[in-house]
Design a protein around this motif. Structure first.
Motif, PDB file in Angstrom:
ATOM      1  N   SER A  26       0.655  -1.236  -0.202  1.00 11.70           N
ATOM      2  CA  SER A  26       0.417  -0.083  -0.230  1.00 11.70           C
ATOM      3  C   SER A  26       1.274   1.509  -0.427  1.00 11.70           C
ATOM      4  O   SER A  26       2.462   0.926   0.518  1.00 11.70           O
ATOM      5  CB  SER A  26      -0.851   0.500   1.450  1.00 11.70           C
ATOM      6  OG  SER A  26      -0.530  -0.110   2.389  1.00 11.70           O
TER       7      SER A  26
ATOM      8  N   HIS B 130      -3.024   0.081  -3.481  1.00 12.26           N
ATOM      9  CA  HIS B 130      -3.467  -0.963  -2.831  1.00 12.26           C
ATOM     10  C   HIS B 130      -3.494  -2.398  -3.842  1.00 12.26           C
ATOM     11  O   HIS B 130      -4.802  -2.949  -4.012  1.00 12.26           O
ATOM     12  CB  HIS B 130      -5.064  -0.216  -2.115  1.00 12.26           C
ATOM     13  CG  HIS B 130      -5.298   0.021  -1.745  1.00 12.26           C
ATOM     14  ND1 HIS B 130      -4.492   0.395  -0.106  1.00 12.26           N
ATOM     15  CD2 HIS B 130      -5.721   1.295  -1.988  1.00 12.26           C
ATOM     16  CE1 HIS B 130      -5.497   1.848   0.214  1.00 12.26           C
ATOM     17  NE2 HIS B 130      -5.647   1.876  -0.592  1.00 12.26           N
TER      18      HIS B 130
ATOM     19  N   ARG C  97     -11.354  -8.190  -2.352  1.00  6.60           N
ATOM     20  CA  ARG C  97     -11.918  -6.842  -3.144  1.00  6.60           C
ATOM     21  C   ARG C  97     -10.815  -5.523  -3.138  1.00  6.60           C
ATOM     22  O   ARG C  97     -11.009  -4.983  -4.186  1.00  6.60           O
ATOM     23  CB  ARG C  97     -13.039  -6.420  -3.267  1.00  6.60           C
ATOM     24  CG  ARG C  97     -14.243  -8.185  -3.702  1.00  6.60           C
ATOM     25  CD  ARG C  97     -15.415  -7.367  -3.384  1.00  6.60           C
ATOM     26  NE  ARG C  97     -16.190  -7.217  -4.933  1.00  6.60           N
ATOM     27  CZ  ARG C  97     -16.677  -8.000  -5.921  1.00  6.60           C
ATOM     28  NH1 ARG C  97     -16.855  -9.213  -5.601  1.00  6.60           N
ATOM     29  NH2 ARG C  97     -17.044  -7.302  -7.181  1.00  6.60           N
ATOM     30  N   ASP C  98     -10.144  -5.367  -2.181  1.00  6.80           N
ATOM     31  CA  ASP C  98     -10.267  -4.167  -1.484  1.00  6.80           C
ATOM     32  C   ASP C  98      -8.319  -4.200  -2.324  1.00  6.80           C
ATOM     33  O   ASP C  98      -8.146  -2.613  -2.389  1.00  6.80           O
ATOM     34  CB  ASP C  98      -9.902  -3.205  -0.257  1.00  6.80           C
ATOM     35  CG  ASP C  98      -9.184  -4.165   0.367  1.00  6.80           C
ATOM     36  OD1 ASP C  98      -9.297  -6.183   0.268  1.00  6.80           O
ATOM     37  OD2 ASP C  98      -8.775  -3.441   1.501  1.00  6.80           O
TER      38      ASP C  98
ATOM     39  N   ASP D 281      -6.089  -4.307  -5.737  1.00  4.82           N
ATOM     40  CA  ASP D 281      -5.759  -4.886  -7.036  1.00  4.82           C
ATOM     41  C   ASP D 281      -4.903  -5.828  -6.507  1.00  4.82           C
ATOM     42  O   ASP D 281      -3.023  -5.901  -6.719  1.00  4.82           O
ATOM     43  CB  ASP D 281      -4.877  -3.555  -7.756  1.00  4.82           C
ATOM     44  CG  ASP D 281      -6.103  -2.368  -7.574  1.00  4.82           C
ATOM     45  OD1 ASP D 281      -7.115  -2.404  -8.047  1.00  4.82           O
ATOM     46  OD2 ASP D 281      -5.514  -1.297  -7.430  1.00  4.82           O
TER      47      ASP D 281
END
Length: 162
Positions: free
Chosen positions: A47, A74, A89-90, A92
């Motif tokens: 991140s 992220h 899902r958060d 990539d």
């Protein structure tokens, strides 16, 4: 989650050739901040953020405009598309081919995705009278326009078929 490694630094604009090809110029270097950690399921997560200033063409006056490009990162580092689909899902997915990941390429991808789709000056850079309206060009403003299919209607009527 505890940060295992943190990188903060500057990437020379010359290192990001693809970004340099789609903008007029990169104004200065790219600032990047990355934190590497393990997720709850053991996958590697990255991140951070990256930012730079670029000159791109205004789509109204075609003159260069200076824009700040910022992106929040992220990522979930994976080795296959199947692993990427299993990430939360958060995150990539970033697929790593081989032993090393080229961070410059991935940072460049993120910056390219963060470029504005259409760039223009915030101020009015082109006088409104330079734009032409289709109504202003129409000499018979009040008349009804001719129907391009009117000839077909006459042909259909002359054949005697309904």
């Amino acid at each position: 989650m505890q940060c295992e490694q943190q990188l903060e630094g500057v990437v020379a604009a010359a290192e990001l050739e693809r970004l340099g090809q789609v903008v007029e110029s990169i104004d200065g270097d790219i600032n990047a901040r990355l934190s590497f950690e393990r997720g709850p399921l053991g996958h590697l997560m990255v991140s951070g953020s990256a930012d730079c200033r670029v000159k791109i063409l205004c789509q109204r006056c075609l003159q260069p405009i200076l824009k700040e490009v910022e992106t929040q990162l992220h990522w979930g580092i994976v080795w296959s598309e199947e692993q990427g689909q299993a990430l939360p899902r958060d995150l990539d997915p970033v697929i790593q081919d081989g032993d090393e990941l080229n961070l410059y390429d991935v940072l460049e991808d993120e910056l390219l995705l963060s470029l504005p789709m259409v760039a223009y000056h915030e101020d009015q850079c082109v006088a409104p009278d330079r734009f032409l309206s289709s109504d202003a060009d129409d000499p018979a403003e009040g008349e009804q326009r001719k129907n391009p299919f009117q000839v077909l209607e006459r042909l259909k009527g002359s054949s005697g078929k309904s």
